[in-house]
Design an enzyme around this catalytic site. Structure first.
Site, PDB file in Angstrom:
ATOM      1  CG  ASP A   1     -10.826  -1.564   3.946  1.00 40.94           C
ATOM      2  OD1 ASP A   1     -11.018  -1.730   2.719  1.00 40.94           O
ATOM      3  OD2 ASP A   1     -10.371  -2.450   4.680  1.00 40.94           O
TER       4      ASP A   1
ATOM      5  CE  LYS B   1      -3.791  -2.552   2.023  1.00 43.47           C
ATOM      6  NZ  LYS B   1      -4.450  -3.066   3.223  1.00 43.47           N
TER       7      LYS B   1
ATOM      8  CD  GLN C   1      -3.498  -4.400   6.432  1.00 44.28           C
ATOM      9  OE1 GLN C   1      -3.449  -3.415   5.706  1.00 44.28           O
ATOM     10  NE2 GLN C   1      -3.962  -5.563   6.016  1.00 44.28           N
TER      11      GLN C   1
END
Ligand code: NAP
Length: 303
Positions: free
Chosen positions: A120, A53, A97
């Protein structure tokens, strides 16, 4: 329709669009988009994903505010860090994450992220928007699957889709996105009986079970399009699961059994994985345009 749905190539094409979008918006915005990826502890797979990322951010001109936090960070400390990123005007997207160490309450931390910076799409407000068909940040992996299907002109209207897996990260939002595209969707899970009979009826089969090689030739029909979301890093005792000598990864599908049978499939690696990272960037650039008062020129890339 190509037999292999190439996520790597499409991810590169979308990255180019995002890079050009950033370059052309910089003069008005006066700052680049900012993405904060928070990694907690030392889970090696998370380390690899965060690294991808960060590299992707650098390639297209997104400023990375990544933080690597100690394994024993308290819930309150992590909530304070998220709150400070919510306030930071140079940050457009925040991603926590997953998975987190077991002492941290994932749900309460996801709720702490400002829904407007939810890179997300996992904040309950954004999941609610998805259910209602309202615009908003979308979960990156299913959004990447939708982009891959769209780019390969795979028609969904009236098609029978089966999603294997019902996680909040992949299976559930995937089913909602396919339903919004007018597919008739069935969701299978670990208690589903006679999975092969169900999946053989699918025109589109999306597999996100997290079980290496769960799906083989007996699960698919000849006209089926198969999307393999699963990704597994193989250890030395699992060489028999390798798709090829070159890579140490496999998915939830036995590609070697289905590749000559089905209409099309996404490979592992090079299918859904690169698309997930690209949709994270797309969510971030979309938020940046919104925060900086720019025209929302890439929202068509998000389902
Ligand atoms: P998860 O939270 O473990 O969920 C797995 C789902 O699959 C659950 O709903 C489970 O059912 C179901 N399942 C498990 N075994 C099954 C079986 N034998 N038959 C039918 N259903 C079964 O996993 P996830 O986070 O959704 O991720 C799924 C996979 O995708 C993993 O391999 C993950 O690494 C991968 N992934 C890849 C990307 C990418 O970018 N490529 C991104 C995210 C995830 P129950 O609900 O009944 O337990």
């Amino acid at each position: 329709m190509p037999n292999i749905l190439d996520g790597k190539k499409l991810a590169q094409e979308i990255e180019l669009i995002l890079k050009q979008t950033i370059e052309s918006g910089l003069e008005v915005a006066k700052r680049p988009p900012g993405l904060a990826v928070l990694r907690v502890g030392s889970d090696p797979a998370s380390g690899v994903y965060v690294n991808y990322k960060e590299k992707a951010c650098a390639r297209i001109g997104v400023k990375s505010f990544a933080r690597h936090l100690k394994e024993d960070i308290s819930l309150e400390e992590l909530r304070e860090i998220i709150k400070s990123l919510n306030e930071e005007k140079n940050v457009d997207g925040i991603l926590l994450q997953l998975p987190l160490p077991s002492h941290l309450d994932e749900d309460s931390l996801l709720r702490t992220i400002d829904p407007d910076k939810d890179a997300d799409g996992l904040h309950p407000l954004n999941l609610g928007r998805l259910i209602k068909g309202e615009k908003g940040p979308r979960s990156c992996t299913p959004a990447g699957v939708m982009a891959l299907l769209n780019r390969n002109q795979i028609k969904l209207e009236g098609k029978r889709a089966v999603v294997v897996g019902r996680s909040i990260l992949v299976g559930k939002p995937m089913a909602l996105m396919l339903q919004a595209a007018n597919a008739t969707v069935t969701v299978a899970h670990s208690r589903t009986k006679d999975l092969p009979t169900l999946t053989r009826q699918a025109d589109l089969l999306v597999v996100a079970a997290g079980k290496p090689h769960l799906i083989g030739k007996n699960h698919v029909s000849e006209n089926c399009v198969v999307i393999d979301v699963g990704i597994h890093r193989l250890s030395s005792g699992q060489e028999n699961l390798k798709e090829s000598k070159k890579n140490k990864l496999c998915g939830d599908v036995k590609i070697f059994e289905i590749e000559d049978k089905v209409a099309a499939y996404s490979p592992v690696p090079g299918g859904v994985g690169p698309m997930t990272v690209t949709m994270l960037l797309a969510n971030t650039v979309d938020r940046w345009q919104k925060h900086c008062g720019l025209p929302l020129s890439i929202s068509h890339l998000l389902p």
